[in-house]
Structure formats: structure tokens, C-alpha cells
Motif scaffolding. Structure first.
Motif, PDB file in Angstrom:
ATOM      1  N   GLU A   1       0.760  -1.272  -0.059  1.00 56.04           N
ATOM      2  CA  GLU A   1      -0.048   0.166   0.017  1.00 56.04           C
ATOM      3  C   GLU A   1       0.658   1.203   0.018  1.00 56.04           C
ATOM      4  O   GLU A   1       0.542   2.409  -0.494  1.00 56.04           O
TER       5      GLU A   1
ATOM      6  N   GLU B   1      -0.931  -5.542   2.280  1.00 48.69           N
ATOM      7  CA  GLU B   1      -2.280  -6.238   2.360  1.00 48.69           C
ATOM      8  C   GLU B   1      -2.436  -7.549   3.168  1.00 48.69           C
ATOM      9  O   GLU B   1      -3.404  -8.173   3.576  1.00 48.69           O
TER      10      GLU B   1
ATOM     11  N   THR C   1      -2.433   0.249   6.144  1.00 47.13           N
ATOM     12  CA  THR C   1      -2.824   1.435   4.982  1.00 47.13           C
ATOM     13  C   THR C   1      -1.872   2.577   5.155  1.00 47.13           C
ATOM     14  O   THR C   1      -1.884   3.426   4.224  1.00 47.13           O
TER      15      THR C   1
END
Length: 394
Positions: free
Chosen positions: A153, A169, A195
Motif C-alpha cells: 500500500e 495487504e 494502510t
């Protein structure tokens, strides 16, 4: 006199002549063609005749699809990297269409690009689960970093060395030595996609946020969590962004639940909340000169906060959701990128919009500032990277 046309209820095959009797003519006017208003080329094409405004000084159009990420070299004022949905990254120079280096080797969206603090290396991370490291001087691929195979990410460089951390992820944070392309540690503990994250500016700790609604503060040497921040008084939904103050003492995090919270790095305690947004927080940035933070949200607001007093200084209203932001060096100005394709410069002292830049035809996804502070680079889902002159805002 006759007018040829279609009779009501008949198609072109049933075209017939429609006659007007001489006695029905009241007055006949002769019109000179020069008296007719000129038709715009846009009108002839069915457009609205409005000229499209483009305030950019340079456009990079090497990408063939949406562009998601951009970074400016911290040492070379014209060197820029970008990555996008076309599975491609590029290393290019502001003002020069020649010599752009395609960052080959990825097989999925290039989601993140970043330069090392000395500007010597560039890393591109992808949803293909791979990070490629490039030498910016020789323009050669120096190494490939891999994790579990799940997509990355984001990635960040150590503030003083050639260490890279990246959120995956697969719920893990990975750390490598980029000089030797070796894995140093895997930070396991999050229960969903990682994230957002970063090293603290002093390089001693790692802070990461996840879709699991937690913030974790890690010891990079042992890969152990020092603190897990969650539950009552913190976010109730996934984290979207975080930023660490220059003194490495405080983390400001934003979430899909509309909230912004302040966490003490050493204690792991939530020490405050910045209340004002009514939709998902998309971006956060901390001023390097003032004790202020800026947050952007889908509620169409950029809010400037006084961190010491945990209060709003000013609210900068947008026409649509705010997707990205960047403080302009050590100045009082902050830039925002918006769903409406505009880039705006805001005076954080007054909350006034000092400048609005047009040019993009779709959502602005990311912003970066050139090392000398003279240029802002924005990338968009319209497939372009655009450069705007911000030299007047130092």
C-alpha cells in the motif's frame, strides 16, 4: 418558394417538400453572411465554447492510465517519480520530455514511489507484492524487495539511511536493507491491511495504522509492538493516514470514521481529538515550522489545527472532497488536491485561498513539492502529472 424537411411522423425515407404560399409571406429579409455571428470551433463540435484553463507549466504524459502516486527528489530540484494504474512507474525531469526512465518490472498498479533521504535511490512499490529499487544516478535497477507476495500500500525510507518499511495487504509491515536487498524484519500484529505508516523523524521507532482500526508503535530492531492504540477514545474504523511531529513525540491519525486523534508516541496514550470533520479523513500533514496540522476530508473541508490547544484555526472550504495535501516547505502555506481536479494553495494564518490551479480533468490523487520549493507536482486519474509554479509562496 419551398422548404425541404421531414413531415411529422415520417422518417428520412418519407421526406417530402413543404410548400409556403406567396400570400403567407409577410416580409422577406435579405441577410448578409458578414452580419451573422462567428461560430466557435467548440460550438461546431458540440462543445459549450468555454476555453479550458490550464495553469500548469509542464505536463508529463507518459502514463496510459490513472496516476496515483508522486514524489520529488529531496536533492535534485527537477527530478520526479510517479506511478499508476497502468502498472508503470517513471523517473522524469520537470520541463523535459526526453530521457524519462520507465520503472519496469511491475505487473500490477504502482501504488507508491519514494526517494531515499539522500536522493541516491528511488523505490517503487506495487500491488504485485514487489518493491524495485533504482539508482537515480546510473538509472539502473539496484535490487528487488519481496514480502509475502501480497500488494504493498505504501513505503517509507528511514530518515537517514537506506532502510525501507512498507505496509502490505497481508497485515504485516516489512523492513529491508535496500543496499543489500535483504529482509531485516517483519512486523506482525495487525489483523487487516496496513494502510499507512512511517518512521518517527528521529528514526528510532515505526508507527503504523491499519484497516483494523489500530495504531501500532514498533521498535524497528526487535519488530515488537511497544504500544497498540485501540478501543474507547480512539478510531472505530480503519485508519487512512497518519503523520508524526518533527520532535517524534506525537502521532496525528485520521480514519474512515471521520475522526482525527492525537497519540503520545512514548506512552501510547490518546491525548486528544480534533473534532470538526463529518466524513472520511483522506490526508494529514504537519507543519515543519508551526505547531499546526492540516487534515483533508471527503466532507469538502481542509482544516488547519493548533495541536497545542487541540482547536481549529481555520476551515478551508472546497467544492468537492479533499484527497491530498502538502505543506509548502517551512512556509505558512499548504496545498490541497481535490476531487474536482483543482489544486489550491491556502494561507494557514487566515484560511484564505491564495491561489487555485486548474488543468486536471479528474481527481487529484497525490501532491509533491520540489526540493527548492519552486514547483508543485500533482497527479490525477486523468492520466497526467502536472507541474505548477509556487515560487511566490515561499
Amino acid at each position: 418558394m419551398s422548404i425541404s424537411g421531414e413531415l411529422p411522423g415520417e422518417g428520412s425515407d418519407g421526406e417530402e417538400e413543404v410548400f409556403i404560399n406567396e400570400e403567407d409571406i409577410i416580409h422577406e429579409i435579405t441577410i448578409d453572411d458578414e452580419d451573422l455571428p462567428d461560430r466557435d470551433e467548440d460550438d461546431e463540435d458540440g462543445g459549450d465554447g468555454m476555453e479550458v484553463v490550464d495553469d500548469s507549466t509542464y505536463i508529463f504524459q507518459g502514463h496510459k492510465d490513472e496516476v496515483f502516486t508522486v514524489a520529488c527528489s529531496p536533492t535534485d530540484t527537477s527530478l520526479v517519480a510517479s506511478g499508476g494504474k497502468d502498472d508503470r512507474g517513471f523517473l522524469w525531469r520537470i520541463g523535459s520530455a526526453e530521457g524519462a526512465l520507465e520503472l519496469t518490472g511491475h505487473s500490477d498498479t504502482v501504488s507508491t514511489v519514494a526517494f531515499s533521504s539522500d536522493g541516491n535511490l528511488l523505490a517503487s512499490g506495487s500491488f504485485d507484492g514487489q518493491i524495485n529499487v533504482w539508482n537515480t544516478a546510473t538509472r539502473a535497477l539496484q535490487g528487488t524487495l519481496e514480502g509475502s507476495g501480497s500488494g504493498f500500500e505504501w513505503l517509507k525510507w528511514h530518515p537517514r539511511g537506506h532502510l525501507i518499511i512498507a505496509g502490505s495487504e497481508d497485515c504485516n509491515v516489512w523492513m529491508w536493507n535496500a543496499d543489500h536487498s535483504t529482509i531485516l524484519n517483519t512486523f506482525a500484529g495487525h489483523s487487516s491491511t496496513v494502510t499507512c505508516g512511517d518512521f518517527t523523524p528521529d528514526g528510532k521507532l515505526v508507527c503504523t495504522g491499519s484497516d483494523d482500526a489500530t495504531l501500532r508503535i514498533w521498535d524497528p530492531r526487535s519488530a515488537q509492538s511497544r504500544h497498540v492504540v485501540r478501543g474507547h477514545g480512539y478510531h472505530t474504523d480503519g485508519l487512512t493516514c497518519l503523520s508524526v511531529t518533527l520532535d517524534s513525540q506525537t502521532v496525528v491519525s485520521g480514519s474512515k470514521d471521520n475522526s482525527v486523534h492525537i497519540v503520545n508516541v512514548n506512552s501510547g496514550q490518546v491525548v486528544g481529538s480534533l473534532v470538526g470533520h463529518t466524513n472520511s479523513i483522506e490526508c494529514v500533514g504537519i507543519s515543519s515550522s508551526y505547531g499546526w496540522a492540516a487534515t483533508g476530508s471527503m466532507d469538502q473541508k481542509l482544516i488547519i489545527w493548533d495541536l497545542a490547544h487541540q482547536s481549529s484555526r481555520c476551515v478551508c472550504e472546497h467544492d468537492e472532497g479533499v484527497t491530498s495535501l502538502a505543506w509548502l516547505g517551512s512556509s505558512r502555506y499548504v496545498a490541497s488536491g481535490c476531487i474536482d481536479g483543482k489544486v489550491r494553495i491556502w494561507d494557514s494564518l487566515s484560511g484564505d485561498c491564495a491561489r487555485e490551479f486548474s488543468g486536471h480533468a479528474d481527481v487529484v490523487q497525490s501532491l509533491a513539492i520540489a526540493a527548492d520549493g519552486n514547483a508543485l507536482v500533482s497527479v490525477s486519474t486523468d492520466g497526467s502529472a502536472r507541474v505548477f509554479d509556487i515560487s511566490m509562496f515561499k
